[in-house]
Write a protein that holds these residues in place. Structure first.
Motif, PDB file in Angstrom:
ATOM      1  N   GLU A   1       7.441   2.581   5.609  1.00 33.76           N
ATOM      2  CA  GLU A   1       8.018   3.906   5.404  1.00 33.76           C
ATOM      3  C   GLU A   1       6.859   4.886   5.403  1.00 33.76           C
ATOM      4  N   GLU A   2       7.149   6.160   5.385  1.00 33.71           N
ATOM      5  CA  GLU A   2       6.099   7.168   5.314  1.00 33.71           C
ATOM      6  C   GLU A   2       5.248   6.919   4.071  1.00 33.71           C
ATOM      7  N   GLY A   3       3.977   6.646   4.259  1.00 36.14           N
ATOM      8  CA  GLY A   3       3.062   6.448   3.149  1.00 36.14           C
ATOM      9  C   GLY A   3       3.169   5.110   2.435  1.00 36.14           C
ATOM     10  N   MET A   4       3.884   4.126   3.034  1.00 34.43           N
ATOM     11  CA  MET A   4       4.050   2.830   2.370  1.00 34.43           C
ATOM     12  C   MET A   4       4.124   1.705   3.393  1.00 34.43           C
ATOM     13  N   ILE A   5       3.388   0.641   3.117  1.00 32.79           N
ATOM     14  CA  ILE A   5       3.505  -0.608   3.881  1.00 32.79           C
ATOM     15  C   ILE A   5       3.587  -1.743   2.871  1.00 32.79           C
ATOM     16  N   ASP A   6       4.611  -2.576   3.020  1.00 36.03           N
ATOM     17  CA  ASP A   6       4.782  -3.757   2.185  1.00 36.03           C
ATOM     18  C   ASP A   6       4.778  -4.960   3.116  1.00 36.03           C
ATOM     19  N   PHE A   7       3.806  -5.842   2.939  1.00 40.28           N
ATOM     20  CA  PHE A   7       3.597  -6.987   3.820  1.00 40.28           C
ATOM     21  C   PHE A   7       3.516  -8.251   2.984  1.00 40.28           C
ATOM     22  N   ARG A   8       4.349  -9.249   3.328  1.00 38.60           N
ATOM     23  CA  ARG A   8       4.333 -10.530   2.612  1.00 38.60           C
ATOM     24  C   ARG A   8       4.484 -11.676   3.609  1.00 38.60           C
TER      25      ARG A   8
ATOM     26  N   SER B   1       0.853  -1.178   0.000  1.00 38.74           N
ATOM     27  CA  SER B   1       0.000   0.000   0.000  1.00 38.74           C
ATOM     28  C   SER B   1       0.890   1.228   0.000  1.00 38.74           C
ATOM     29  N   THR B   2       0.678   2.101  -0.978  1.00 41.99           N
ATOM     30  CA  THR B   2       1.476   3.319  -1.071  1.00 41.99           C
ATOM     31  C   THR B   2       0.582   4.528  -1.314  1.00 41.99           C
ATOM     32  N   GLY B   3       1.050   5.664  -0.876  1.00 44.52           N
ATOM     33  CA  GLY B   3       0.391   6.930  -1.163  1.00 44.52           C
ATOM     34  C   GLY B   3      -0.626   7.345  -0.128  1.00 44.52           C
ATOM     35  N   HIS B   4      -1.261   8.453  -0.435  1.00 48.74           N
ATOM     36  CA  HIS B   4      -2.301   9.026   0.413  1.00 48.74           C
ATOM     37  C   HIS B   4      -3.525   9.294  -0.459  1.00 48.74           C
ATOM     38  N   ALA B   5      -4.682   9.161   0.124  1.00 51.90           N
ATOM     39  CA  ALA B   5      -5.917   9.246  -0.655  1.00 51.90           C
ATOM     40  C   ALA B   5      -6.122  10.618  -1.304  1.00 51.90           C
ATOM     41  N   GLY B   6      -5.873  11.679  -0.576  1.00 51.95           N
ATOM     42  CA  GLY B   6      -6.129  13.009  -1.112  1.00 51.95           C
ATOM     43  C   GLY B   6      -7.601  13.384  -1.088  1.00 51.95           C
ATOM     44  N   PHE B   7      -8.370  12.708  -0.267  1.00 54.99           N
ATOM     45  CA  PHE B   7      -9.797  12.996  -0.141  1.00 54.99           C
ATOM     46  C   PHE B   7     -10.024  14.322   0.572  1.00 54.99           C
ATOM     47  N   ALA B   8      -9.165  14.608   1.557  1.00 54.99           N
ATOM     48  CA  ALA B   8      -9.263  15.844   2.339  1.00 54.99           C
ATOM     49  C   ALA B   8      -7.868  16.208   2.831  1.00 54.99           C
TER      50      ALA B   8
ATOM     51  N   LEU C   1      -7.583  -0.413   8.476  1.00 59.65           N
ATOM     52  CA  LEU C   1      -7.755  -1.787   8.000  1.00 59.65           C
ATOM     53  C   LEU C   1      -6.411  -2.470   7.777  1.00 59.65           C
ATOM     54  N   VAL C   2      -5.476  -1.763   7.158  1.00 55.76           N
ATOM     55  CA  VAL C   2      -4.160  -2.333   6.879  1.00 55.76           C
ATOM     56  C   VAL C   2      -3.429  -2.679   8.164  1.00 55.76           C
ATOM     57  N   ILE C   3      -3.364  -1.742   9.088  1.00 53.68           N
ATOM     58  CA  ILE C   3      -2.634  -1.970  10.339  1.00 53.68           C
ATOM     59  C   ILE C   3      -3.297  -3.062  11.166  1.00 53.68           C
ATOM     60  N   ASN C   4      -4.628  -3.073  11.202  1.00 51.09           N
ATOM     61  CA  ASN C   4      -5.330  -4.107  11.956  1.00 51.09           C
ATOM     62  C   ASN C   4      -5.095  -5.487  11.358  1.00 51.09           C
ATOM     63  N   THR C   5      -5.038  -5.580  10.040  1.00 45.85           N
ATOM     64  CA  THR C   5      -4.780  -6.868   9.390  1.00 45.85           C
ATOM     65  C   THR C   5      -3.395  -7.389   9.741  1.00 45.85           C
ATOM     66  N   VAL C   6      -2.393  -6.541   9.629  1.00 44.46           N
ATOM     67  CA  VAL C   6      -1.026  -6.948   9.976  1.00 44.46           C
ATOM     68  C   VAL C   6      -0.959  -7.372  11.449  1.00 44.46           C
ATOM     69  N   ASN C   7      -1.525  -6.565  12.340  1.00 49.15           N
ATOM     70  CA  ASN C   7      -1.505  -6.891  13.770  1.00 49.15           C
ATOM     71  C   ASN C   7      -2.268  -8.177  14.066  1.00 49.15           C
ATOM     72  N   SER C   8      -3.373  -8.403  13.384  1.00 47.14           N
ATOM     73  CA  SER C   8      -4.168  -9.614  13.600  1.00 47.14           C
ATOM     74  C   SER C   8      -3.415 -10.857  13.138  1.00 47.14           C
ATOM     75  N   ILE C   9      -2.757 -10.777  11.991  1.00 46.71           N
ATOM     76  CA  ILE C   9      -1.986 -11.931  11.520  1.00 46.71           C
ATOM     77  C   ILE C   9      -0.838 -12.216  12.474  1.00 46.71           C
ATOM     78  N   GLU C  10      -0.202 -11.176  12.972  1.00 47.83           N
ATOM     79  CA  GLU C  10       0.899 -11.367  13.924  1.00 47.83           C
ATOM     80  C   GLU C  10       0.398 -11.964  15.239  1.00 47.83           C
ATOM     81  N   THR C  11      -0.745 -11.517  15.714  1.00 49.48           N
ATOM     82  CA  THR C  11      -1.265 -11.930  17.019  1.00 49.48           C
ATOM     83  C   THR C  11      -1.976 -13.277  16.984  1.00 49.48           C
ATOM     84  N   PHE C  12      -2.752 -13.527  15.955  1.00 48.56           N
ATOM     85  CA  PHE C  12      -3.644 -14.680  15.948  1.00 48.56           C
ATOM     86  C   PHE C  12      -3.201 -15.856  15.081  1.00 48.56           C
ATOM     87  N   THR C  13      -2.057 -15.713  14.395  1.00 47.97           N
ATOM     88  CA  THR C  13      -1.569 -16.828  13.588  1.00 47.97           C
ATOM     89  C   THR C  13      -0.103 -17.086  13.911  1.00 47.97           C
ATOM     90  N   SER C  14       0.394 -18.197  13.414  1.00 47.90           N
ATOM     91  CA  SER C  14       1.820 -18.506  13.578  1.00 47.90           C
ATOM     92  C   SER C  14       2.590 -18.245  12.286  1.00 47.90           C
TER      93      SER C  14
END
Length: 103
Positions: free
Chosen positions: A61-68, A19-26, A40-53
């Motif tokens: 980085e600022e404005g970017m998350i790369d998760f694999r 996920s990169t960039g900013h929406a620019g909605f406001a 949603l992105v942060i909760n998904t990463v945290n949930s996979i870390e907490t609830f799975t092995s």
């Protein structure tokens, strides 16, 4: 605009995202589209870390998350990643495709 790339394995299962960039909605601090996607992105990463092995690589980085996920994704991780994209697509449909793009 927020740009989302989806990573999939040979079987077509989602194994991560970028996920990169900013929406620019406001203006910064008032952008509900950016805040919703970020939550949603942060909760998904945290949930996979907490609830799975599952093991994963995470770059932030600022404005970017790369998760694999580097292990074979368990069913819970697959469900969480599918849920992430369901939620983001809902935001995209409600607020406009000009703010979120899937590549």
């Amino acid at each position: 605009m927020i740009t989302l790339s989806v990573y999939k394995d040979a079987d077509g299962k989602i194994t991560g995202f970028r996920s990169t960039g900013h929406a620019g909605f406001a203006e910064s601090g008032q952008d509900i589209v950016c805040a919703a996607v970020s939550a949603l992105v942060i909760n998904t990463v945290n949930s996979i870390e907490t609830f799975t092995s599952d093991t994963f690589d995470l770059k932030e980085e600022e404005g970017m998350i790369d998760f694999r996920i580097v292990s074979k994704p368990c069913n819970e991780s697959t469900l969480l990643l599918n849920s992430l994209f369901l939620g983001i697509n809902g935001i995209r449909e409600d607020y406009g495709k000009k703010y979120i793009k899937f590549v």
